[in-house]
Write a protein that holds these residues in place. Structure first.
Motif, mmCIF file in Angstrom:
data_model
loop_
_atom_site.group_PDB
_atom_site.id
_atom_site.type_symbol
_atom_site.label_atom_id
_atom_site.label_comp_id
_atom_site.label_asym_id
_atom_site.label_seq_id
_atom_site.Cartn_x
_atom_site.Cartn_y
_atom_site.Cartn_z
ATOM 1 N N ASP A 1 0.824 -1.204 0.000
ATOM 2 C CA ASP A 1 0.000 0.000 0.000
ATOM 3 C C ASP A 1 0.861 1.257 0.000
ATOM 4 N N ALA A 2 2.072 1.144 -0.495
ATOM 5 C CA ALA A 2 2.957 2.315 -0.601
ATOM 6 C C ALA A 2 2.665 3.057 -1.900
ATOM 7 N N MET A 3 3.124 4.296 -1.949
ATOM 8 C CA MET A 3 3.031 5.118 -3.148
ATOM 9 C C MET A 3 4.422 5.254 -3.761
ATOM 10 N N GLY A 4 4.522 5.083 -5.078
ATOM 11 C CA GLY A 4 5.767 5.323 -5.780
ATOM 12 C C GLY A 4 5.651 6.579 -6.617
ATOM 13 N N ILE A 5 6.775 7.193 -6.919
ATOM 14 C CA ILE A 5 6.778 8.360 -7.801
ATOM 15 C C ILE A 5 7.769 8.063 -8.920
ATOM 16 N N VAL A 6 7.230 7.853 -10.133
ATOM 17 C CA VAL A 6 8.041 7.382 -11.260
ATOM 18 C C VAL A 6 7.671 8.148 -12.529
ATOM 19 N N SER A 7 8.473 7.983 -13.564
ATOM 20 C CA SER A 7 8.192 8.625 -14.844
ATOM 21 C C SER A 7 6.916 8.077 -15.468
ATOM 22 N N ILE A 8 6.136 8.968 -16.057
ATOM 23 C CA ILE A 8 4.936 8.529 -16.766
ATOM 24 C C ILE A 8 5.297 7.578 -17.897
ATOM 25 N N GLN A 9 6.534 7.705 -18.437
ATOM 26 C CA GLN A 9 6.974 6.813 -19.509
ATOM 27 C C GLN A 9 7.005 5.354 -19.048
ATOM 28 N N ALA A 10 7.213 5.157 -17.751
ATOM 29 C CA ALA A 10 7.404 3.810 -17.214
ATOM 30 C C ALA A 10 6.098 3.099 -16.884
ATOM 31 N N VAL A 11 4.991 3.834 -16.801
ATOM 32 C CA VAL A 11 3.754 3.208 -16.298
ATOM 33 C C VAL A 11 2.544 3.402 -17.209
ATOM 34 N N ARG A 12 2.748 3.918 -18.412
ATOM 35 C CA ARG A 12 1.596 4.130 -19.295
ATOM 36 C C ARG A 12 0.783 2.847 -19.489
ATOM 37 N N ASP A 13 1.464 1.765 -19.824
ATOM 38 C CA ASP A 13 0.752 0.505 -20.101
ATOM 39 C C ASP A 13 0.015 0.003 -18.867
ATOM 40 N N GLN A 14 0.649 0.122 -17.698
ATOM 41 C CA GLN A 14 0.011 -0.359 -16.458
ATOM 42 C C GLN A 14 -1.163 0.525 -16.030
ATOM 43 N N ILE A 15 -1.102 1.806 -16.386
ATOM 44 C CA ILE A 15 -2.240 2.688 -16.105
ATOM 45 C C ILE A 15 -3.430 2.262 -16.964
ATOM 46 N N TYR A 16 -3.178 2.043 -18.267
ATOM 47 C CA TYR A 16 -4.251 1.620 -19.174
ATOM 48 C C TYR A 16 -4.795 0.247 -18.783
ATOM 49 N N ALA A 17 -3.914 -0.606 -18.228
ATOM 50 C CA ALA A 17 -4.339 -1.955 -17.829
ATOM 51 C C ALA A 17 -4.980 -1.961 -16.442
ATOM 52 N N ASN A 18 -5.103 -0.799 -15.821
ATOM 53 C CA ASN A 18 -5.739 -0.653 -14.506
ATOM 54 C C ASN A 18 -4.983 -1.375 -13.400
ATOM 55 N N ILE A 19 -3.657 -1.486 -13.556
ATOM 56 C CA ILE A 19 -2.824 -2.061 -12.500
ATOM 57 C C ILE A 19 -2.446 -0.983 -11.492
ATOM 58 N N PHE A 20 -2.142 0.209 -12.015
ATOM 59 C CA PHE A 20 -1.805 1.354 -11.174
ATOM 60 C C PHE A 20 -2.789 2.488 -11.411
ATOM 61 N N LYS A 21 -2.884 3.335 -10.421
ATOM 62 C CA LYS A 21 -3.682 4.556 -10.530
ATOM 63 C C LYS A 21 -2.793 5.741 -10.164
ATOM 64 N N ILE A 22 -2.926 6.826 -10.902
ATOM 65 C CA ILE A 22 -2.213 8.053 -10.559
ATOM 66 C C ILE A 22 -3.033 8.826 -9.537
ATOM 67 N N VAL A 23 -2.365 9.202 -8.464
ATOM 68 C CA VAL A 23 -3.001 10.032 -7.428
ATOM 69 C C VAL A 23 -2.264 11.368 -7.404
ATOM 70 N N ASP A 24 -2.956 12.426 -7.808
ATOM 71 C CA ASP A 24 -2.316 13.735 -7.859
ATOM 72 C C ASP A 24 -2.043 14.264 -6.453
ATOM 73 N N ILE A 25 -1.036 15.114 -6.360
ATOM 74 C CA ILE A 25 -0.727 15.807 -5.108
ATOM 75 C C ILE A 25 -1.102 17.270 -5.294
ATOM 76 N N GLU A 26 -1.933 17.760 -4.425
ATOM 77 C CA GLU A 26 -2.470 19.111 -4.546
ATOM 78 C C GLU A 26 -1.358 20.157 -4.665
#
Length: 297
Positions: free
Chosen positions: A238-263
């Motif tokens: 349940d940790a949060m990682g901060i990585v390049s969008i280049q590295a997680v595009r496919d996993q975002i589309y596959a619903n493995i990860f979710k981006i959580v914005d920081i205000e």
């Protein structure tokens, strides 16, 4: 065409290891020793001090290394120019790229480059931004590609691609219920980040400083040396990682990860070419132009 003894010496001197030179050049270790011994006999001096399992350059070795680097650069330029007479683009280019670039940006582009210029031999070194810059300063690579925002005055930088670091959590985890978190909540969220010396951590640190937050104010659960390591860790915790969008595009589309914005906080950066000061050799310029054009298209 460059003297094989000089090529062996360069590899051994820059790696400070006969074993690594053997692996790099695909030559047996006895053959490495033989070529070095021939050079030492020719110049009647020791080039390396043998210290158990380690070696270090002697004064004569350092002098030869300085000349060998210049010869190597001249040879690369000669190789390019002579082949150009036949309208053939050929030569050797040693590239160093920071982890995100080498894993997520370059593979497809390098494949296209090889199809277009099959006679250009590219070797790739991968490491964090500091390691790439060090390799460039030491002459182990001709061109670097880095992701950090720290600049060394003795090197020159040229942006070629925009990037953004994004906070990710695993879909279905307890943090996935948030679309945005506040700066105060960020202080308490368990984080897994890249290691010190990485361009990603430099960008994160600088962005936080604009909000008067230090890394020590955060709940950093772990620092890992690769983006893939961070992704695997986040996927199972349940940790949060901060990585390049280049590295997680496919996993975002596959619903493995979710981006959580920081205000009120963005982690934007540019990928840059990094070179030694001075004019770029033609082969490096051609490679940079191809990379830049590929990104724009």
């Amino acid at each position: 065409m460059i003297d094989i003894r000089l090529k062996v010496f360069l590899s051994a001197a820059m790696n400070l290891s006969f074993t690594k030179a053997s692996q790099e050049l695909f030559i047996s270790q006895p053959a490495i020793s033989k070529h070095i011994q021939e050079l030492e006999r020719e110049y009647n001096c020791r080039l390396f001090d043998r210290l158990g399992n380690r070696i270090q350059l002697t004064h004569a070795g350092q002098l030869l290394l300085d000349h060998a680097r210049k010869i190597q650069q001249d040879y690369q330029q000669m190789d390019y120019d002579m082949n150009s007479l036949q309208e053939k683009v050929a030569g050797e280019l040693r590239v160093g790229a920071s982890t995100t670039i080498s894993q997520y940006v370059l593979p497809g582009i390098i494949a296209d480059f090889h199809k277009r210029f099959p006679d250009i031999r590219i070797t790739m070194l991968s490491g964090n931004s500091r390691e790439v810059e060090t390799a460039l300063r030491e002459g182990r690579i001709d061109l670097g590609m880095v992701e950090g925002i720290v600049r060394r005055p003795e090197l020159k930088y040229h942006p070629f691609m925009d990037d953004e670091l994004v906070p990710i959590v695993r879909t279905g985890g307890r943090l996935a219920k948030y679309d945005t978190i506040t700066m105060e909540r960020l202080r308490t969220v368990p984080l897994v980040l890249r290691e010190f010396g990485s361009g990603s951590l430099d960008v994160l640190q600088k962005a936080l400083e604009t909000k008067h937050i230090a890394l020590t104010d955060l709940n950093i659960e772990m620092n890992l040396g690769t983006t893939e390591g961070i992704k695997h860790y986040v996927e199972h915790t349940d940790a949060m990682g901060i990585v390049s969008i280049q590295a997680v595009r496919d996993q975002i589309y596959a619903n493995i990860f979710k981006i959580v914005d920081i205000e009120h906080l963005k982690f934007e950066r540019q990928f840059c070419f990094v070179e030694k000061q001075g004019a770029s050799p033609k082969l490096q310029s051609k490679f940079k132009h191809f990379i830049t054009s590929s990104y724009k298209s």
